[in-house]
Scaffold this motif. Sequence first.
Motif, PDB file in Angstrom:
ATOM      1  N   ASP B  60       0.977  -1.251  -0.099  1.00  9.46           N
ATOM      2  CA  ASP B  60      -0.059   0.076   0.114  1.00  9.46           C
ATOM      3  C   ASP B  60       0.886   1.258   0.047  1.00  9.46           C
ATOM      4  N   ALA B  61       2.250   0.968  -0.157  1.00  7.07           N
ATOM      5  CA  ALA B  61       3.054   2.424  -0.327  1.00  7.07           C
ATOM      6  C   ALA B  61       2.400   3.085  -1.427  1.00  7.07           C
ATOM      7  N   PRO B  62       2.337   4.538  -1.238  1.00  6.82           N
ATOM      8  CA  PRO B  62       1.725   5.629  -2.209  1.00  6.82           C
ATOM      9  C   PRO B  62       3.041   5.670  -3.138  1.00  6.82           C
ATOM     10  N   GLU B  63       2.863   6.360  -4.260  1.00 10.08           N
ATOM     11  CA  GLU B  63       3.646   6.898  -5.140  1.00 10.08           C
ATOM     12  C   GLU B  63       4.584   7.956  -4.583  1.00 10.08           C
ATOM     13  N   LEU B  64       5.962   7.493  -5.095  1.00  2.77           N
ATOM     14  CA  LEU B  64       7.374   8.103  -4.382  1.00  2.77           C
ATOM     15  C   LEU B  64       7.958   9.059  -5.510  1.00  2.77           C
ATOM     16  N   ASP B  65       8.069  10.231  -5.228  1.00  2.00           N
ATOM     17  CA  ASP B  65       8.954  11.011  -6.093  1.00  2.00           C
ATOM     18  C   ASP B  65      10.350  10.860  -5.833  1.00  2.00           C
ATOM     19  N   LEU B  66      10.868  10.539  -4.640  1.00  2.00           N
ATOM     20  CA  LEU B  66      12.069  10.482  -4.037  1.00  2.00           C
ATOM     21  C   LEU B  66      12.121   8.940  -3.226  1.00  2.00           C
ATOM     22  N   ILE B  67      13.164   8.140  -3.343  1.00  2.47           N
ATOM     23  CA  ILE B  67      13.487   7.129  -2.469  1.00  2.47           C
ATOM     24  C   ILE B  67      14.589   7.065  -1.950  1.00  2.47           C
ATOM     25  N   LEU B  68      14.538   6.745  -0.614  1.00  9.39           N
ATOM     26  CA  LEU B  68      16.142   6.813   0.167  1.00  9.39           C
ATOM     27  C   LEU B  68      16.029   5.360   0.794  1.00  9.39           C
ATOM     28  N   GLU B  96      11.819   9.976  -9.263  1.00  9.10           N
ATOM     29  CA  GLU B  96      12.440  10.807  -9.985  1.00  9.10           C
ATOM     30  C   GLU B  96      13.963  10.672  -9.564  1.00  9.10           C
ATOM     31  N   ILE B  97      14.386  10.257  -8.217  1.00  8.06           N
ATOM     32  CA  ILE B  97      15.729  10.194  -7.698  1.00  8.06           C
ATOM     33  C   ILE B  97      15.342   9.129  -6.665  1.00  8.06           C
ATOM     34  N   THR B  98      16.278   7.940  -6.885  1.00  5.30           N
ATOM     35  CA  THR B  98      16.478   6.882  -5.755  1.00  5.30           C
ATOM     36  C   THR B  98      17.706   7.200  -5.037  1.00  5.30           C
ATOM     37  N   MET B  99      17.915   7.200  -3.888  1.00  5.69           N
ATOM     38  CA  MET B  99      19.120   7.547  -3.213  1.00  5.69           C
ATOM     39  C   MET B  99      19.614   6.233  -2.273  1.00  5.69           C
ATOM     40  N   SER B 100      20.552   5.971  -2.202  1.00  2.00           N
ATOM     41  CA  SER B 100      21.188   4.854  -1.257  1.00  2.00           C
ATOM     42  C   SER B 100      22.318   5.226  -0.506  1.00  2.00           C
ATOM     43  N   VAL B 101      22.405   4.773   0.515  1.00  2.00           N
ATOM     44  CA  VAL B 101      23.648   5.178   1.597  1.00  2.00           C
ATOM     45  C   VAL B 101      24.311   3.964   2.029  1.00  2.00           C
TER      46      VAL B 101
END
Lengths: 210, 210
Positions: B60-68, B96-101
């Motif tokens: 049920d996760a909503p639409e995401l512009d950014l992912i971390l 739009e942007i998916t970020m990983s650490v």
Amino acid sequence: MKKRLGAILYNDFELLDAYGPLEMFGVLGEQVDIVVIAEQKGPVRSSGGPSTLAEYDFSDAPELDLILLPGGIGTLAELENDALLDFLKARAPLSEITMSVCSGSAILARAGLLDGLPATSNKMFFSLASSQSDAVEWREAARWVDAGRYVTSSGVSAGTDMALAVIERLFGTETAETAARFTEYQWHRDADDDPFKAYLNQADAAAIGG
Amino acid sequence: MKKRLGAILYNDFELLDAYGPLEMFGVLGEQVDIVVIAEQKGPVRSSGGPSTLAEYDFSDAPELDLILLPGGIGTLAELENDALLDFLKARAPLSEITMSVCSGSAILARAGLLDGLPATSNKMFFSLASSQSDAVEWREAARWVDAGRYVTSSGVSAGTDMALAVIERLFGTETAETAARFTEYQWHRDADDDPFKAYLNQADAAAIGG
């Protein structure tokens, strides 16, 4: 000897005030046990959005060697919250070290715990802390101030540097340096090197989004 | 335009991998809405101890512009978790942007999302990421790598610098600088200035407590 660190959270706490220091203590493994405490058990919402789960409330919190009190916009309400002030008055004097980050020192000052001691707070809203007690030796230019049992830091990121300094005091320089290296953190080791003193009480500059 | 950022958590994630970036996006106020997502709703325990509440699960996760996507010791189990890999394969290409650490890039690489792109990971355990795919242009000396839709950072603290760089790209330099000043953070602005490359794959040095 294992230390138990209690992070005291409240609604609208600032995320990194809590999690910068908790990261550094967290990587010490078996040497530190971190517990999360709030007035009520359950989710505590940060000002940034995410909620942290409090496992203990003020009635059943275990004995604490170390206390961490973050700041944040929620500070304003907590300055009037006797339940939190009473908990801190009861527990902080029994701790080995009580740490605050950012406006957390405003709460410690309101509780009277910093009277007679040197202390600092975040720079943009410095007067919020300094107006809580005239009996505190407020230091306007300091990344953090180690007054023995009470260690107060400036805003948000300064808490991480303070945490490493406290880890150095408790566990030695090598442990602190290893924690910083493991987290790829460039530790600012000089408590008096405070580039943000230029922004003292310039809270208007803090208006970002809404 | 408001952006929705989804932090994807899993058991034994590294606290500051998530909360360094979330602090910086969190102070943007109305410009960013942060949601926390995990395979199951409810508390997600970090390697350091504290648990964060996931409000959404993969269904049920909503639409995401950014992912971390943070890293941490929990990465090891997640590399075999098809539920997480499938969620990332479905959602990251739409972001739009998916970020990983840190070791988060190992998971993105395992999912095949970094193939053909430059990327980095934490230094002490670099081979964990680089062994996931030969089709990634792995960069051993980088604080973070901006490959457009995918922005990967080195270990823990590097994620905070990456977050400010992404904020600069999305909202402008002034907003990023204000976020850094508000949090009293000394932003490392050069993605290629990586003092921790000296510790490449020296994971033994990471043994601290237990």
